[in-house]
Design an enzyme around this catalytic site. Structure first.
Site, mmCIF file in Angstrom:
data_model
loop_
_atom_site.group_PDB
_atom_site.id
_atom_site.type_symbol
_atom_site.label_atom_id
_atom_site.label_comp_id
_atom_site.label_asym_id
_atom_site.label_seq_id
_atom_site.Cartn_x
_atom_site.Cartn_y
_atom_site.Cartn_z
ATOM 1 C CD GLU A 170 -4.510 -12.635 -13.770
ATOM 2 O OE1 GLU A 170 -4.272 -12.685 -12.556
ATOM 3 O OE2 GLU A 170 -3.625 -12.546 -14.630
ATOM 4 C CB SER A 202 -5.154 -15.804 -12.230
ATOM 5 O OG SER A 202 -5.141 -15.032 -11.067
ATOM 6 C CE1 TYR A 237 -7.245 -15.096 -6.294
ATOM 7 C CE2 TYR A 237 -7.846 -16.380 -8.233
ATOM 8 C CZ TYR A 237 -7.045 -15.431 -7.613
ATOM 9 O OH TYR A 237 -6.036 -14.829 -8.320
ATOM 10 N NE ARG A 290 2.522 -15.529 -4.722
ATOM 11 C CZ ARG A 290 1.530 -15.374 -5.582
ATOM 12 N NH1 ARG A 290 0.672 -14.384 -5.485
ATOM 13 N NH2 ARG A 290 1.407 -16.223 -6.611
ATOM 14 C CG ASP A 334 4.188 -18.550 -7.404
ATOM 15 O OD1 ASP A 334 4.124 -18.017 -6.286
ATOM 16 O OD2 ASP A 334 3.374 -18.328 -8.323
ATOM 17 C CD GLU A 389 3.574 -17.477 -12.351
ATOM 18 O OE1 GLU A 389 3.362 -16.532 -13.146
ATOM 19 O OE2 GLU A 389 2.740 -18.359 -12.101
ATOM 20 C CG ASN A 443 2.585 -13.703 -9.340
ATOM 21 O OD1 ASN A 443 1.786 -13.831 -10.258
ATOM 22 N ND2 ASN A 443 3.104 -14.744 -8.707
ATOM 23 N N GLY A 476 -1.858 -10.866 -5.818
ATOM 24 C CA GLY A 476 -3.256 -10.703 -5.442
ATOM 25 C C GLY A 476 -3.406 -10.154 -4.037
#
Length: 319
Positions: free
Chosen positions: A22, A152, A224, A263, A265, A277, A279, A283
């Site tokens: 990443e 990612s 992205y 964050r 999900d 998961e 994070n 990002g």
């Protein structure tokens, strides 16, 4: 957000890059964070790459590290251990919480212990004596195969037929020594950011992730692109599911011991949100989910970055 007490002459190193898969995304996150901190009034903000041979000598000249690292070496506790050893304050979660959040197998155990719904799954290490039939008996005919420690969407596969499992598992093992195979959940994919310290912790607006027709899931090709094409805020889910997802995101943040920012999900199934998961360093690119959530919460990205610096300094004071 109260940031006026911070010394704007503070020397801040934004850590980005590294050697993980990443790396390029991390560099973009770092550039955005650097620009945001400068916009917030900090006079000495530079981008440092931990992959640089002179990194240790360079980082010693700064007062604080702002973490914009993603993947192995950044979100797994490695860089946090280095900074702890050097006595340099840093933003986001500590080494232990980062390691727990980065390992999807470990984090699932923590979620379950905290009463947070998880998907059925099987964890594999290389040469584990388990058959396709054994896996299907747990997760069903369709599943997601993913590296247990990575991010990612690198190395992840959607398996629609059990015959695809061996190739998907082999692919995932290229990115991690441990592979997670989870039941494919049917529902609405969402993500929920959490921001603040223990006293001000709050969930951000829930984002619905709308994948293009040509994509089966939120894979690397989708992550992205222009966020206006795939991020829907607020998410089109029931009020009950919306509030539950926000609550679960805060509970996941606290169960993992996250700090300042995270964050999580989820898939909103017919039975409610199920966590995928968390994070610990979301990002921060123009196309990333977390900055989008901040905008919809009427929080300037520059203010949020300054607040993370403030929280990092306060944590040092408490220690």
């Amino acid at each position: 957000m109260q940031t006026q007490a911070i010394d704007k002459n503070l020397r801040i190193a934004v850590l980005a890059g590294g050697s993980s898969s990443e790396r390029e995304v991390s560099l973009k996150s770092g550039e955005n964070a650097r620009d945001a901190l400068r916009a917030a009034g900090f006079k000495k903000v530079d981008l440092l790459d931990p992959a640089d041979k002179m990194f240790i000598d360079s980082i010693r000249t700064y007062d604080l590290a702002f973490l914009a690292m993603h993947g192995a070496g950044g979100e797994d506790g490695e860089i946090q251990h280095v900074l702890d050893y050097l006595g340099i304050p840093y933003t986001a979660s500590d080494a232990f919480s980062s390691a727990c959040g980065a390992d999807k197998d470990v984090s699932k155990l923590i979620y379950a212990n905290a009463g947070i719904p998880i998907a059925k799954g099987v964890t594999l290490k290389k040469d584990d004596p388990i058959t396709v039939e054994d896996i299907v008996a747990v997760v069903g005919e369709e599943s997601f195969v993913k590296p247990a420690v990575n991010g990612s969407s690198y190395g992840i596969s959607l398996v629609k037929n059990p015959s695809e499992l061996p190739c998907a598992i082999e692919k995932a093992f290229k990115y991690s020594d441990k592979v997670l195979i989870e039941q494919r959940l049917v529902g609405t994919e969402i993500t929920v950011g959490v921001f603040g310290d223990s006293e001000t912790l709050k969930p951000l607006p829930v984002v619905e992730i709308c994948c293009p027709e040509q994509s089966d899931f939120y894979d690397l090709a989708v992550k992205y692109v222009d966020p206006t094409d795939i991020h829907r805020i607020p998410a089109r889910i029931s009020k009950e599911d919306y509030e539950q997802a926000q609550d679960l995101a805060c509970r996941a943040h606290e169960a993992l011991g996250c700090f300042g920012i995270s964050r999580s999900d989820f898939i909103v199934t017919s039975s409610g949100p199920v966590i995928l998961e968390t994070n610990t360093i979301p990002g921060m690119t123009d196309a990333s989910l977390f900055p989008d959530e901040l905008r919809h919460a009427n929080i300037e990205f520059s203010d949020a970055c300054a607040s993370l610096v403030e929280m990092a300094l306060a944590r040092v004071g408490r220690r």
